[in-house]
Design a protein around this motif. Sequence first.
Motif, mmCIF file in Angstrom:
data_model
loop_
_atom_site.group_PDB
_atom_site.id
_atom_site.type_symbol
_atom_site.label_atom_id
_atom_site.label_comp_id
_atom_site.label_asym_id
_atom_site.label_seq_id
_atom_site.Cartn_x
_atom_site.Cartn_y
_atom_site.Cartn_z
ATOM 1 N N GLN A 25 0.823 -1.207 0.000
ATOM 2 C CA GLN A 25 0.000 0.000 0.000
ATOM 3 C C GLN A 25 0.858 1.258 0.000
ATOM 4 N N GLY A 59 -3.571 2.771 -2.754
ATOM 5 C CA GLY A 59 -3.342 1.884 -1.625
ATOM 6 C C GLY A 59 -4.508 0.966 -1.318
ATOM 7 N N VAL A 116 -2.597 -4.287 -5.341
ATOM 8 C CA VAL A 116 -2.963 -3.020 -4.703
ATOM 9 C C VAL A 116 -2.921 -1.914 -5.753
#
Length: 357
Positions: free
Chosen positions: A78, A130, A126
Motif C-alpha cells: 500500500q 493503496g 494493490v
Amino acid sequence: MKIATLQFAPRLGDVEGNIRRADDLLIRGKDGLRLESMRPEVLVLPELAFSGYNFPSLEAIKPFLEPQRTGPTAKWAQETAKRLKCKVCVGYPEIESTASSSSSSLEHGDSNSSSGDKYFNSLLVVDENGSILHNYRKRFLYYTDETWASEGEAERSFYTFNFDRENNPSEQNKIQATFGICMDINPYKFEVPFTDWEFANRVIDSRSPLVIISMAWLTLLDKEELAALSDQPDMDTFQYWIKRFWPLLEKKMEHDGDVDGDTTGSAKKVIIVFANRAGEEPGAEGKDPARYAGTSAVVAVTQKPNPSSAGASSASDFDVKILCWDIMGAAEEGLCFADTKADPKLVFGMAPRSDSD
C-alpha cells in the motif's frame, strides 16, 4: 504500458531485512534512473517475496503467515503503490482465519489446521491509492507448497484493471489480466499431459491481453554455473517458460483492445510478465540448497495477419513473433523494466514447421 519487476534474493524468514533490501533496490532504480521517474503503471514482485520460499513444513512457515489486509506485505504494498503511483503485485504467505473447520478444508491434501484456519500461497494486488484490488491464491501447488498451503480457485485468476491513459487522463482503459504463481504454468502436479497447456488455454479462453506471473522458480544449475552466468539469463529456463505458452503461438487471439490502448489495429498481442527471484535458500534436513533461476522478463506474443491471408481465422494465417523488452540475469538483483510502446530489445520469429515435425 510501463511494467517493472523487482528481482532480488530474499533471505528465508528475514521479513524486515527483505523489505529493506527491496526498498534499497527500488531507490537505486535502473540505469541511473529512479523508478519514480520511469513512471511504471505496474510493479510485480516475486512469489513469497518477503518471507522467502523454501519452508519445509507448516510449523516452519507459521510465524510468517499474514492476514490479507493487515500483514507487513499488505502495508508495504500500500505504501509503495501510493509512493510510486502505480499498481503493485506482491507474493506472500496468507492465513485466512475461519470460525470453524470444514470438511472441504482437508480436500486436495492441504495442510490447514484443525482450528479451521486456512493457508494459501497468495498474490496481493494493490492500486495507486493503496486500496486492495485483488487477492489471487496459487492454484497448482509445488511439493514445497503442499506441506502447508491449500489450492486456490481458478476463478480468482482473473481481474479487470482500469488504467488511465497518459495521452488522455480522463479516459480509462479496461484491461483483463490473468494471474499465476510459478507452478501454475506447469501441468497439474506434473501428472496431466504436458500438452494440456492448462494455464495458457485459460489465458486464451479469458481473452486476457495481460498475464502476470509471480515466481520462485528453481534452476538445476549449480552454484558455480550460476556464478559463471553472472548477469546473463538462464536461457533454458526462459525457453521453457515460453514453451508453456505455446497455445498463444498456435491459436488465434480473440481478445478486444490492447494494453497500450489500441482498439483499432488488426495485430494482437499478449503481454506476459515473468517476475522471478534470485539467490539460494538452505535445504531442509541435509537436502541441497534451493537455487533460483532469476531471468525475470517482460515479453509479448504477437499475431499480425499475413497480407496473403485475407480473413485470417487461425494463428497459421498470422505472422507470429515473440518480443522481449527486458530480461534479467540469473543471479542479478534489480529492476526489469519494459515500456511496451517502445521497440523491444529482442524479437524472435517462428520458423515454419517441416513435414517431419
